[in-house]
Design a protein around this motif. Structure first.
Motif, short mmCIF file in Angstrom:
data_model
loop_
_atom_site.label_atom_id
_atom_site.label_comp_id
_atom_site.label_asym_id
_atom_site.label_seq_id
_atom_site.Cartn_x
_atom_site.Cartn_y
_atom_site.Cartn_z
N SER A 173 -22.79 -46.51 -13.95
CA SER A 173 -24.06 -46.91 -13.36
C SER A 173 -24.43 -45.99 -12.19
N TYR A 174 -25.72 -45.90 -11.92
CA TYR A 174 -26.19 -45.12 -10.78
C TYR A 174 -25.71 -45.73 -9.47
N GLU A 210 -31.04 -41.85 -18.73
CA GLU A 210 -32.05 -42.84 -18.40
C GLU A 210 -31.44 -44.08 -17.77
N SER A 211 -30.21 -44.42 -18.20
CA SER A 211 -29.61 -45.64 -17.68
C SER A 211 -28.20 -45.43 -17.16
N SER A 212 -27.71 -44.19 -17.17
CA SER A 212 -26.33 -43.97 -16.74
C SER A 212 -26.14 -42.55 -16.22
N ASP A 214 -23.68 -39.63 -16.75
CA ASP A 214 -22.72 -39.27 -17.80
C ASP A 214 -21.66 -38.32 -17.27
N PRO A 249 -23.03 -48.89 -18.24
CA PRO A 249 -24.33 -49.45 -18.62
C PRO A 249 -24.69 -49.15 -20.06
N TYR A 250 -25.63 -49.88 -20.56
CA TYR A 250 -26.18 -49.66 -21.89
C TYR A 250 -27.68 -49.85 -21.79
N PRO A 251 -28.41 -49.25 -22.69
CA PRO A 251 -29.87 -49.32 -22.59
C PRO A 251 -30.35 -50.77 -22.62
N GLN A 252 -31.26 -51.08 -21.72
CA GLN A 252 -31.83 -52.42 -21.66
C GLN A 252 -33.35 -52.30 -21.57
N ARG A 253 -33.97 -53.32 -22.00
CA ARG A 253 -35.43 -53.34 -21.96
C ARG A 253 -35.90 -54.72 -21.49
N ASP A 254 -36.72 -54.72 -20.48
CA ASP A 254 -37.29 -55.97 -19.97
C ASP A 254 -38.60 -56.25 -20.69
#
Length: 264
Positions: A173-174, A210-212, A214, A249-254
């Motif tokens: 995670s960032y 975008e979400s992590s 690497d 983390p893994y891609p998530q969408r709200d």
């Protein structure tokens, strides 16, 4: 009477030509096989080429014997030529496999026992013949691949080198502490005896996703240890990173849902 004697003499000479010719062909064939053996040419290829040479020389002996009997051999040669052309056209696929098999046997891009990927198949080579390559897949299936497919494409030999590099990418995670993440990874690498010290392993940030964040983990192992080490280290790094407080983390969408107001 004279013609009968001449015919008998010609028959005797024709038989002598055939017998002596066959003996000479056998001697020459053995000489060819010996020369191939000294040149360390594959036994399968050497036997096949020697057999072809034997057949061609035998045909010459037969033609010479028939010529001594006064039989016109021109028509036989024409028939053989036409038959050879027809056979060549009918077996052009097999001839392509043969040519590819010769190249494989001569240049040796792989040997029996190697784990390769070729001709759309990945597996252990169990046999190399003039026309086909026999492979055993990781599922223990035997696949017979035509040599034209093997030699006509890219061949990846996983066994030819003693060591291989394992490439892993661990996303954190960032919000995580990168130093903690990297120290955790190094600790796992240094504690596994299968991982080689030379060449040295590499751990570093490769990409900001975008979400992590690497982190690439590159390290070398002996080729037989490749698969198990990769699986073990992938699992261990996940467990150790989570234990160190890092999240993967893994891609998530709200999804926001709006209910339209009802009109009065």
């Amino acid at each position: 009477m004279t013609s009968g004697i001449d015919w008998a003499i010609n028959i005797g000479l024709a038989l002598a030509i055939f017998i002596i010719g066959r003996i000479a062909v056998g001697i020459i064939t053995r000489f060819i096989l010996g020369a191939f053996k000294k040149a360390k040419i594959d036994d399968t290829l050497a036997g096949f080429l020697a057999k072809i040479a034997n057949i061609m020389m035998t045909l010459v002996v037969v033609m010479a014997a028939l010529g001594k009997l006064g039989i016109e051999t021109t028509s036989f040669i024409a028939i053989l030529g036409a038959a050879g052309l027809a056979i060549g056209l009918a077996l052009q696929g097999s001839l392509a496999n043969f040519a590819a098999g010769v190249m494989i046997i001569i240049f040796r891009p792989f040997k029996v026992g190697d784990f390769i990927e070729a001709g759309g198949t990945k597996g252990i080579v169990e046999g190399i013949s003039i026309f086909n390559t026999n492979m055993r897949t990781p599922q223990n299936q035997v696949v017979i691949v035509p040599n034209a497919q093997v030699g006509g494409g890219t061949i990846t030999n996983y066994s030819v080198k003693e060591t291989r590099r394992i490439d892993l990418t661990m996303g954190v995670s960032y919000d995580d502490d990168l130093k903690v993440a990297k120290d955790t990874i190094w600790k796992a690498l240094n504690s596994d005896e299968r991982i080689l010290k030379d060449p040295a392993a590499i751990v570093g940030v490769m990409n900001l996703g975008e979400s992590s964040v690497d982190i690439v983990v590159w390290f070398w192992v002996n080729s037989p240890d490749f698969l198990m080490t990769k699986m073990d280290m992938t699992e261990r790094l996940k467990v150790d990173l989570e234990a160190a407080g890092c999240s993967i983390p893994y891609p998530q969408r709200d999804v926001h849902m709006f209910t339209p107001e009802k009109s009065a």
